[in-house]
Design a protein around this motif. Structure first.
Motif, short mmCIF file in Angstrom:
data_model
loop_
_atom_site.label_atom_id
_atom_site.label_comp_id
_atom_site.label_asym_id
_atom_site.label_seq_id
_atom_site.Cartn_x
_atom_site.Cartn_y
_atom_site.Cartn_z
N ASN A 1 -10.92 10.38 -19.51
CA ASN A 1 -10.85 9.73 -18.19
C ASN A 1 -9.53 8.99 -18.01
O ASN A 1 -8.92 9.01 -16.92
N PHE A 2 -9.08 8.34 -19.10
CA PHE A 2 -7.82 7.61 -19.01
C PHE A 2 -6.64 8.55 -18.76
O PHE A 2 -5.78 8.28 -17.91
N TYR A 3 -6.62 9.67 -19.48
CA TYR A 3 -5.51 10.61 -19.30
C TYR A 3 -5.52 11.24 -17.91
O TYR A 3 -4.46 11.44 -17.30
N THR A 4 -6.71 11.53 -17.40
CA THR A 4 -6.79 12.10 -16.05
C THR A 4 -6.31 11.10 -15.00
O THR A 4 -5.55 11.44 -14.07
N LYS B 1 -3.00 11.31 -12.55
CA LYS B 1 -3.14 11.15 -11.11
C LYS B 1 -2.15 10.12 -10.57
O LYS B 1 -1.46 10.35 -9.55
N VAL B 2 -2.04 8.97 -11.26
CA VAL B 2 -1.11 7.92 -10.82
C VAL B 2 0.33 8.40 -10.90
O VAL B 2 1.16 8.15 -10.01
N ARG C 1 5.41 10.33 -8.30
CA ARG C 1 6.40 11.40 -8.08
C ARG C 1 6.43 11.82 -6.61
O ARG C 1 7.50 12.09 -6.04
N LYS C 2 5.26 11.86 -6.01
CA LYS C 2 5.19 12.24 -4.60
C LYS C 2 5.90 11.22 -3.71
O LYS C 2 6.66 11.57 -2.79
N ASP C 3 5.67 9.92 -3.99
CA ASP C 3 6.33 8.87 -3.21
C ASP C 3 7.84 8.93 -3.38
O ASP C 3 8.60 8.73 -2.41
N LEU C 4 8.29 9.18 -4.59
CA LEU C 4 9.73 9.28 -4.84
C LEU C 4 10.34 10.46 -4.09
O LEU C 4 11.45 10.36 -3.53
N SER C 5 9.63 11.56 -4.08
CA SER C 5 10.16 12.74 -3.36
C SER C 5 10.14 12.54 -1.84
O SER C 5 11.04 13.00 -1.13
N ASP C 6 9.13 11.82 -1.33
CA ASP C 6 9.06 11.57 0.12
C ASP C 6 10.19 10.67 0.59
O ASP C 6 10.76 10.87 1.68
#
Length: 335
Positions: A244-247, A251-252, A257-262
């Motif tokens: 659960n921790f790794y998943t 996710k975080v 990465r998505k915020d940085l690319s946006d």
């Protein structure tokens, strides 16, 4: 007086006395009943502490096992000449056969055989060790004497004097081995292998084999077992939570990465800025002046506190005096 008393009343009195005597009489407890009581008490203690009832099997020990001797005396040859007469064999050939028998070990007594063994062992150690190393010679001599006395004590079990001498020899050899062990450990190990000995050092802590000690040991083992079980349970719980921790971590990280690319921000620049900020904080912490120690701080604070208390007391006193003066003035005006 007994004329007015009936027979039934007398019988009742005797019955009462008999009952009273039976209750007050001290009953002697037999040995079997006492053993039963002891067994029940022991069973209660076992049930209370959940002690193991299985006893260890009796281990048979070899006689004189505490000596640490694994080897035995080598049998002597009858044709061998005694150590005292070594090197004189050619001269004894000229003499009759009876003289040669006297020099051989066939007709030697116990003391002569013992001396022969000791001298041969000393010669062996002199060839290996230096002349000044006397501890090895003493230990070798004592081992021969101990092994000889062991055979004697096993044959003659009622010879208490020989048993006492054997114990003294064992303790003396142990003392010499202890000294050699402190002085030179390599020589100590070599000597043990050479003489086929076992050195048992004295334990630092001797645990008495009493009932209380056994109960303490059992409780200690039980507590260790419970602690171990709890630790293992925590490990299993952490292993189950790993996925659960790794998943969640993945996710975080994907969101970051998505915020940085946006926002068109490079991750490398962000990491560089974070590294710079950390370095600046470290430099600030290093350049910061250490606080000056004020050893008389508590004295100063105590003085300030006393001054404030004195000031409050004076103000209160002055206020009371003013009130009193005002009352006096009012009373004078009224009069």
């Amino acid at each position: 007086m007994l004329k007015n008393v009936s027979n039934q009343q007398i019988i009742n009195v005797f019955k009462f006395l008999e009952a009273a005597w039976s209750t007050t009489q001290i009953r002697s407890i037999s040995y079997e009943e006492k053993q039963k009581k002891q067994r029940t008490h022991a069973q209660k203690m076992i049930d209370m502490f959940d002690l193991p009832t299985k006893k260890k099997k009796f281990e048979t020990r070899k006689p004189f096992d505490y000596s640490g001797d694994f080897g035995e005396l080598e049998p002597l040859k009858d044709d061998e000449t005694m150590f005292v007469y070594r090197g004189l064999e050619d001269k004894f050939k000229e003499f009759p056969q009876n003289y040669s028998k006297v020099t051989s070990l066939e007709y030697a007594d116990g003391q002569e055989k013992m001396a022969h063994r000791i001298w041969t062992m000393q010669e062996k150690f002199l060839n290996i060790c230096k002349y000044g190393e006397r501890s090895e010679m003493i230990i070798a001599q004592k081992t021969i004497q101990i092994r000889n006395l062991k055979e004697h004590c096993q044959k003659n079990k009622k010879d208490t004097l020989a048993r006492v001498i054997l114990l003294e020899q064992i303790q003396g050899r142990k003392k010499e081995l202890k000294k050699l062990r402190k002085r030179d450990y390599k020589r100590f190990i070599w000597l043990l292998k050479e003489l086929d000995l076992l050195y048992r050092p004295h334990p630092l802590y001797v645990d008495l084999n009493t009932r209380r000690a056994r109960m303490r040991q059992y409780l200690r083992e039980e507590t260790c077992r419970i602690i171990r079980e709890k630790i293992n349970a925590v490990y299993t719980r952490l292993d189950s939570e790993k996925e659960n921790f790794y998943t969640e971590k993945e996710k975080v990280l994907s969101e970051i990465r998505k915020d940085l690319s946006d926002h068109n921000i490079s991750a490398y620049d962000v990491l560089q800025n974070v590294r710079k900020l950390r370095q600046e904080r470290v430099v600030e912490r290093q350049n910061k002046a250490p606080p000056t120690p004020n050893t008389y701080r508590w004295i100063q604070s105590d003085k300030d506190r006393k001054k404030a208390e004195r000031r409050e007391r004076d103000l209160h006193r002055n206020a009371l005096v003013k009130k009193g003066m005002q009352k006096l003035a009012q009373s004078e005006e009224a009069s």
